[in-house]
Design a protein around this motif. Structure first.
Motif, short mmCIF file in Angstrom:
data_model
loop_
_atom_site.label_atom_id
_atom_site.label_comp_id
_atom_site.label_asym_id
_atom_site.label_seq_id
_atom_site.Cartn_x
_atom_site.Cartn_y
_atom_site.Cartn_z
N UNK A 189 0.33 -1.35 -0.09
CA UNK A 189 -0.27 0.54 0.27
C UNK A 189 0.57 1.26 0.14
N UNK A 190 2.14 1.02 0.93
CA UNK A 190 2.72 2.37 0.94
C UNK A 190 3.29 2.58 -0.56
N UNK A 193 0.77 3.60 -3.11
CA UNK A 193 0.81 5.42 -2.62
C UNK A 193 1.51 6.77 -3.25
N UNK A 202 3.02 11.45 1.47
CA UNK A 202 3.15 11.65 2.95
C UNK A 202 2.64 12.42 4.21
N UNK A 204 -0.19 11.17 4.08
CA UNK A 204 -0.99 10.24 5.37
C UNK A 204 -0.12 9.47 5.65
N UNK A 205 1.01 9.42 6.35
CA UNK A 205 1.38 9.02 7.00
C UNK A 205 2.31 8.55 6.84
N UNK A 206 2.98 8.24 5.00
CA UNK A 206 3.83 6.97 4.66
C UNK A 206 5.10 7.51 5.12
N UNK B 51 4.43 20.36 7.73
CA UNK B 51 5.77 20.14 7.89
C UNK B 51 6.03 19.86 6.42
N UNK B 52 5.33 20.32 5.62
CA UNK B 52 6.39 20.25 4.06
C UNK B 52 6.57 21.78 3.92
N UNK B 72 5.90 15.57 7.16
CA UNK B 72 4.37 15.25 7.52
C UNK B 72 4.13 14.16 8.21
N UNK B 73 5.01 12.70 7.35
CA UNK B 73 4.28 11.44 8.36
C UNK B 73 4.28 11.03 9.40
N UNK B 74 5.27 11.56 10.24
CA UNK B 74 5.60 11.30 11.53
C UNK B 74 4.99 12.89 12.30
N UNK B 76 1.62 12.92 11.16
CA UNK B 76 0.58 12.55 11.15
C UNK B 76 0.70 11.22 12.26
N UNK B 77 1.35 10.94 12.61
CA UNK B 77 1.49 10.20 13.28
C UNK B 77 1.64 10.27 14.72
N UNK B 82 -3.43 16.70 7.31
CA UNK B 82 -4.17 17.52 6.97
C UNK B 82 -4.44 17.57 5.69
N UNK B 84 -5.21 18.57 1.25
CA UNK B 84 -5.31 19.68 0.19
C UNK B 84 -5.91 20.20 -1.04
N UNK B 101 -4.20 2.60 3.48
CA UNK B 101 -3.13 3.40 3.80
C UNK B 101 -3.27 4.55 4.69
N UNK B 102 -3.61 5.43 4.27
CA UNK B 102 -4.03 6.10 5.78
C UNK B 102 -4.46 5.06 6.91
N UNK B 105 -1.98 3.93 9.50
CA UNK B 105 -0.84 4.55 9.99
C UNK B 105 -1.23 3.87 11.70
N UNK B 148 -10.05 10.02 3.57
CA UNK B 148 -8.09 10.27 3.94
C UNK B 148 -7.90 10.60 5.22
N UNK B 152 -6.70 8.22 9.40
CA UNK B 152 -5.82 8.19 10.82
C UNK B 152 -5.54 8.57 11.79
#
Lengths: 330, 239
Positions: A189-190, A193, A202, A204-206, B51-52, B72-74, B76-77, B82, B84, B101-102, B105, B148, B152
């Protein structure tokens, strides 16, 4: 409908094919056995490449480096230092994995786009060729000759023809199964994406870097192992065959024609195109040299025009049309 | 203590100051609206917070910890996600794949698939799980952006114009989702152009013009503020 298609694959029809694949080869004349083995080598290689090229969408041409490392380094270690080829296989795979991680890191660190990635990996492949040709330890331009295959399993010998067939069959199946496993795991999945939309991934946390490296390392190590097994079958470690850009272009071609990013797509492409290429060359190579390349090229162009996503999706579509009831009733 | 604190954040692009010394704080559980004319720097501000884009100057804290330089991914965790403004497309994945995928997380794969289906149903996209995002209507694409984020399991969502381009009737569904989320304790910061939406949803509004914060108050006070009327509503009413 896709499920329907694969249900058929797991049906008795598929089992019969599998049994034939296992029973027939030992009965084949050696010329055809060679074609079958070659097809399996490319099934394994194309499936290994698919993890990076198909799932993560990164057209890596650096894989000839990994295949070449698996082939040339393990051979050189055996001939020059007396290292058992099984150990050579492991060492080569680890070195390939490290090189793969470095390439993935460079791609991430410098935010290479698709085109730059292709060019950078091509440069790495080219560097590999230059290093092998210039370094006597790896055989230089003349290559290395492995000792005769006496079927001593502990010395990584499988007894030539039939033995090589079994080894390649196992590698091809393992390579495909790794594809299936990754596609059904979070990594699949990662990667998809990341391929489709890196920024959205990024968001959505990847973790892009981690999974790009993971894909590259798995793919590189697998390619290296296949390279080692392939050179054992060939006996002669020829740098112009094993470290050349040609081998990786073939792999990319087979994977693309079969269906990128799918578990069975690249395998399908290799199974179709390798025998086609070999048979065309066998039939026409002597009488009309060059014509087999032409026909081969036309077939490839036709396939890509007809179904840009590869042949496997096309067959899935045909299948669902042939059995509309089965497809709609689910 | 506020969940999200933006403290004197500045972002320059060469000579252009896109975000200039902006500060605000969002307590847990609030719906904060950010408005401003086109090009005021709202989306840049979101990109900096999420964080982008790193800030040129200033400090951002989430749950008391600095998040400047955190990827950004950290984030989210940690619970900050966010959406878009420009709807994100995925060439060869289904909506279910994307939302799964979301959901990965915080969940193992089997659970993530079930949860993704549940989230799609919750935003009103049941039956569209196997479609490709590119084939969706604009409204559904916006709902997918929401899905999405939801998948998360965020503590705080930054929504960038999720209602833009929708008719007033079409905004009902996303508005209801935002309200419901908020009632479950999720903090929401939303940039929005559709005035009726933001006036009805937000508990507080920050107005940005030319990268600077020019006002911060409750919606009913904002519409009376002369600076805001000049900067934002004025040009619309005159036109």
């Amino acid at each position: 409908m896709r499920q329907e298609f694969y249900k058929t694959l797991t049906s008795p029809v598929w089992l019969v094919i599998l049994v034939l694949a296992v029973v027939l080869p030992p009965l084949l004349p050696s010329y055809y056995l060679h074609i079958v083995i070659l097809a399996l080598v490319y099934v394994a290689l194309a499936s290994a490449w698919n993890i990076v090229g198909g799932m993560a969408g990164q057209i890596s041409l650096a894989h000839s480096l990994f295949i070449g490392t698996g082939a040339m380094l393990s051979t050189a270690l055996l001939l020059k230092l007396g290292v058992n080829m099984w150990l050579g296989l492991v060492i080569s795979a680890i070195i390939s994995g490290v090189m793969g991680a470095m390439i993935a890191w460079i791609d991430f660190r410098f935010q290479l786009g698709h085109l730059s990635f292709v060019l950078i990996t091509m440069a790495f492949a080219e560097m590999g060729t230059v290093i092998v040709e210039g370094w006597d330890f790896l055989g230089g331009a003349s290559g290395l000759l492995l000792p005769q295959d006496k079927g001593d399993f502990l010395a990584f010998q499988f007894g030539g023809g039939i033995g090589a067939f079994w080894v390649m069959l196992v590698l091809a199946i393992v390579s495909i199964l790794i594809n299936v496993a990754i596609l059904n795991a979070p990594l699949g999945y990662y990667l998809r994406t990341i391929r489709d939309n890196e920024n959205a991934a990024r968001a959505i946390g990847v973790n892009i870097l981690r999974y790009k490296i993971a894909a590259m390392v798995i793919s590189a190590m697998l390619s290296s192992v296949i390279g080692t097994a392939y050179v054992r079958y060939l006996t002669f470690a020829d740098p112009y065959l094993l470290v050349s850009p040609i081998i990786i272009i073939e792999v990319v071609l087979f994977a693309t024609v079969g269906g990128l990013g799918r578990a069975y797509g690249p395998a399908f492409g290799a199974l179709l195109l390798v025998p086609l290429g070999e048979i065309l060359r066998g039939k026409l190579g002597g009488t009309l040299p060059g014509l087999h390349y032409f026909i081969y090229g036309v077939v490839v162009i036709a396939v890509i025009l007809m179904s840009p996503r590869g042949l496997l999706p096309l067959f899935e579509k045909w299948f669902s049309r042939m059995r509309p009831k089965a497809a709609t009733s689910k | 203590m506020a969940l999200l604190e933006v403290d004197k954040v500045t972002r320059r692009f060469g000579g252009l100051v896109a975000v200039n010394n902006v500060s605000f704080a969002v307590p847990e559980g609030e719906i904060l609206g950010i408005i401003g004319p086109n090009g005021a720097g709202k989306t840049t501000l979101f990109s900096v917070i999420s964080g982008f884009i790193p800030p040129s100057d200033g400090e951002i804290r989430f749950a008391g910890e600095s998040i400047v330089g955190v990827s950004p991914d950290r984030l989210v965790r940690r619970g900050l996600v966010r959406s878009f403004q420009v709807v994100q497309t995925f060439a060869d994945m289904t909506t279910l794949d994307v939302v799964t995928t979301a959901a990965l997380t915080r969940r193992p794969i089997r659970e993530a698939i079930d949860y993704a289906a549940h989230v799609l149903q919750r935003v009103g996209m049941a039956g569209k799980e196997l479609l490709t995002p590119a084939t969706l209507s604009l409204q559904d694409k916006k709902l997918l952006e929401l899905a999405k984020c939801l998948a998360t399991d965020p503590r705080c969502i930054l929504l960038d114009e999720v209602m833009a381009g929708l008719t007033i009737a079409e905004t009902e569904a996303p508005m209801a989702i935002v309200r419901e989320l908020n009632s479950q304790g999720v903090t929401i910061v939303m940039v929005e152009h559709v005035m009726p939406v933001i006036m009805r949803l937000a508990t507080r509004i920050v107005v940005i013009n030319f990268g600077e914060k020019i006002a911060e108050a409750a919606p009913e006070e904002i519409i009376k503020d002369q600076r805001v009327i000049d900067a934002y509503f004025g040009e619309h009413l005159d036109a």
